[in-house]
Design a protein around this motif. Structure first.
Motif, short mmCIF file in Angstrom:
data_model
loop_
_atom_site.label_atom_id
_atom_site.label_comp_id
_atom_site.label_asym_id
_atom_site.label_seq_id
_atom_site.Cartn_x
_atom_site.Cartn_y
_atom_site.Cartn_z
N GLY A 1 -9.16 -14.67 -23.29
CA GLY A 1 -8.19 -14.18 -24.27
C GLY A 1 -8.65 -13.00 -25.10
O GLY A 1 -7.98 -12.61 -26.05
N ALA A 2 -9.79 -12.41 -24.75
CA ALA A 2 -10.33 -11.29 -25.54
C ALA A 2 -9.61 -9.97 -25.29
O ALA A 2 -9.78 -9.03 -26.06
CB ALA A 2 -11.83 -11.13 -25.27
N GLY A 3 -8.82 -9.88 -24.22
CA GLY A 3 -8.07 -8.66 -23.95
C GLY A 3 -8.55 -7.88 -22.74
O GLY A 3 -8.16 -6.72 -22.56
N LYS A 4 -9.35 -8.47 -21.89
CA LYS A 4 -9.89 -7.76 -20.72
C LYS A 4 -8.77 -7.30 -19.78
O LYS A 4 -8.74 -6.14 -19.39
CB LYS A 4 -10.89 -8.65 -19.96
CG LYS A 4 -12.13 -9.02 -20.78
CD LYS A 4 -13.09 -9.89 -20.01
CE LYS A 4 -12.58 -11.24 -19.62
NZ LYS A 4 -12.28 -12.16 -20.74
N THR A 5 -7.87 -8.19 -19.45
CA THR A 5 -6.79 -7.83 -18.53
C THR A 5 -5.81 -6.87 -19.19
O THR A 5 -5.27 -5.97 -18.53
CB THR A 5 -6.08 -9.09 -18.01
OG1 THR A 5 -7.05 -9.91 -17.33
CG2 THR A 5 -4.96 -8.75 -17.04
N THR A 6 -5.60 -6.98 -20.48
CA THR A 6 -4.75 -6.02 -21.20
C THR A 6 -5.34 -4.62 -21.10
O THR A 6 -4.62 -3.64 -20.87
CB THR A 6 -4.60 -6.44 -22.68
OG1 THR A 6 -4.01 -7.74 -22.72
CG2 THR A 6 -3.74 -5.47 -23.45
N LEU A 7 -6.65 -4.52 -21.25
CA LEU A 7 -7.31 -3.23 -21.12
C LEU A 7 -7.11 -2.66 -19.71
O LEU A 7 -6.80 -1.48 -19.55
CB LEU A 7 -8.80 -3.36 -21.43
CG LEU A 7 -9.53 -2.04 -21.55
CD1 LEU A 7 -10.49 -2.09 -22.74
CD2 LEU A 7 -10.32 -1.75 -20.30
N VAL A 8 -7.24 -3.50 -18.69
CA VAL A 8 -7.02 -3.07 -17.31
C VAL A 8 -5.57 -2.62 -17.13
O VAL A 8 -5.30 -1.61 -16.46
CB VAL A 8 -7.41 -4.18 -16.30
CG1 VAL A 8 -7.03 -3.78 -14.88
CG2 VAL A 8 -8.90 -4.48 -16.38
N ARG A 9 -4.64 -3.33 -17.73
CA ARG A 9 -3.23 -2.95 -17.64
C ARG A 9 -3.01 -1.56 -18.22
O ARG A 9 -2.30 -0.73 -17.64
CB ARG A 9 -2.36 -3.97 -18.38
CG ARG A 9 -0.87 -3.71 -18.23
CD ARG A 9 0.01 -4.75 -18.92
NE ARG A 9 -0.38 -6.10 -18.61
CZ ARG A 9 -0.87 -6.98 -19.51
NH1 ARG A 9 -1.01 -6.62 -20.78
NH2 ARG A 9 -1.19 -8.19 -19.15
N GLY A 10 -3.63 -1.26 -19.35
CA GLY A 10 -3.52 0.07 -19.95
C GLY A 10 -4.09 1.15 -19.05
O GLY A 10 -3.51 2.24 -18.91
N LEU A 11 -5.20 0.85 -18.40
CA LEU A 11 -5.82 1.79 -17.46
C LEU A 11 -4.88 2.07 -16.28
O LEU A 11 -4.63 3.22 -15.92
CB LEU A 11 -7.15 1.21 -16.97
CG LEU A 11 -7.99 2.06 -16.05
CD1 LEU A 11 -9.47 1.80 -16.30
CD2 LEU A 11 -7.69 1.80 -14.60
N LEU A 12 -4.35 0.99 -15.71
CA LEU A 12 -3.46 1.15 -14.56
C LEU A 12 -2.16 1.86 -14.91
O LEU A 12 -1.66 2.69 -14.15
CB LEU A 12 -3.18 -0.21 -13.92
CG LEU A 12 -4.36 -0.82 -13.17
CD1 LEU A 12 -4.10 -2.30 -12.87
CD2 LEU A 12 -4.64 -0.06 -11.88
N ARG A 13 -1.60 1.56 -16.08
CA ARG A 13 -0.36 2.23 -16.51
C ARG A 13 -0.60 3.73 -16.66
O ARG A 13 0.25 4.54 -16.28
CB ARG A 13 0.14 1.67 -17.85
CG ARG A 13 0.64 0.26 -17.78
CD ARG A 13 2.03 0.16 -17.17
NE ARG A 13 2.51 -1.21 -17.20
CZ ARG A 13 2.39 -2.07 -16.19
NH1 ARG A 13 1.81 -1.71 -15.07
NH2 ARG A 13 2.86 -3.29 -16.28
#
Length: 140
Positions: A38-50
């Motif tokens: 829940g620290a935001g790792k996948t959110t960060l990856v989502r921002g990179l991919l977007r």
């Protein structure tokens, strides 16, 4: 080595950091992401991919171990090693084939991969902090 620390107040700030990192890796590289659930790792990856033009769903590949993203003129592999029982499993799944390509490889929970995971170009540690989180970036 270059170190920096960034406070991320909300999801938008985490997505923006991912977008910024995307610009720093025009072709290949290895990014290690660390942080609690829940620290935001996948959110960060989502921002990179977007930032790179990917519009589909971005989810953590917790059960598949790796999710490939074939974008125009580049490939990104998003790994989640959380459920890895033994680092040797990476050898069976052909980890070297992924890492040896001209691709950007992003690894969540990289420590679970042991010696099968090479040195990172960028290591990011996300930690809960106040109402948001802090990102610690270390470029090697």
């Amino acid at each position: 080595m270059n170190h920096s620390e960034i406070y991320l107040a909300d999801e938008a700030a985490t997505l923006a950091l991912g977008a910024n990192i995307a610009q720093q890796f025009p072709s290949s590289g290895i990014i290690k992401l660390q942080g609690d659930l829940g620290a935001g790792k996948t959110t960060l990856v989502r921002g990179l991919l977007r930032e790179l033009g990917y519009q589909g769903t971005v989810k953590s590949p917790t059960y598949t171990l790796v999710e490939p993203y074939d974008l125009i003129n580049r490939t990104i592999y998003h790994f989640d090693l959380y459920r890895l029982a033994d680092p040797e499993e990476l050898e069976y799944m052909g980890i070297r084939d992924y890492l040896d390509q001209d691709a950007l490889c992003i690894l969540e929970w990289p420590d679970k991969g042991g010696a099968y995971i090479p040195k990172a170009d960028l290591q990011i540690t996300l930690q809960q902090h106040l109402a948001g989180r802090t990102a610690y970036l270390e470029y090697t």
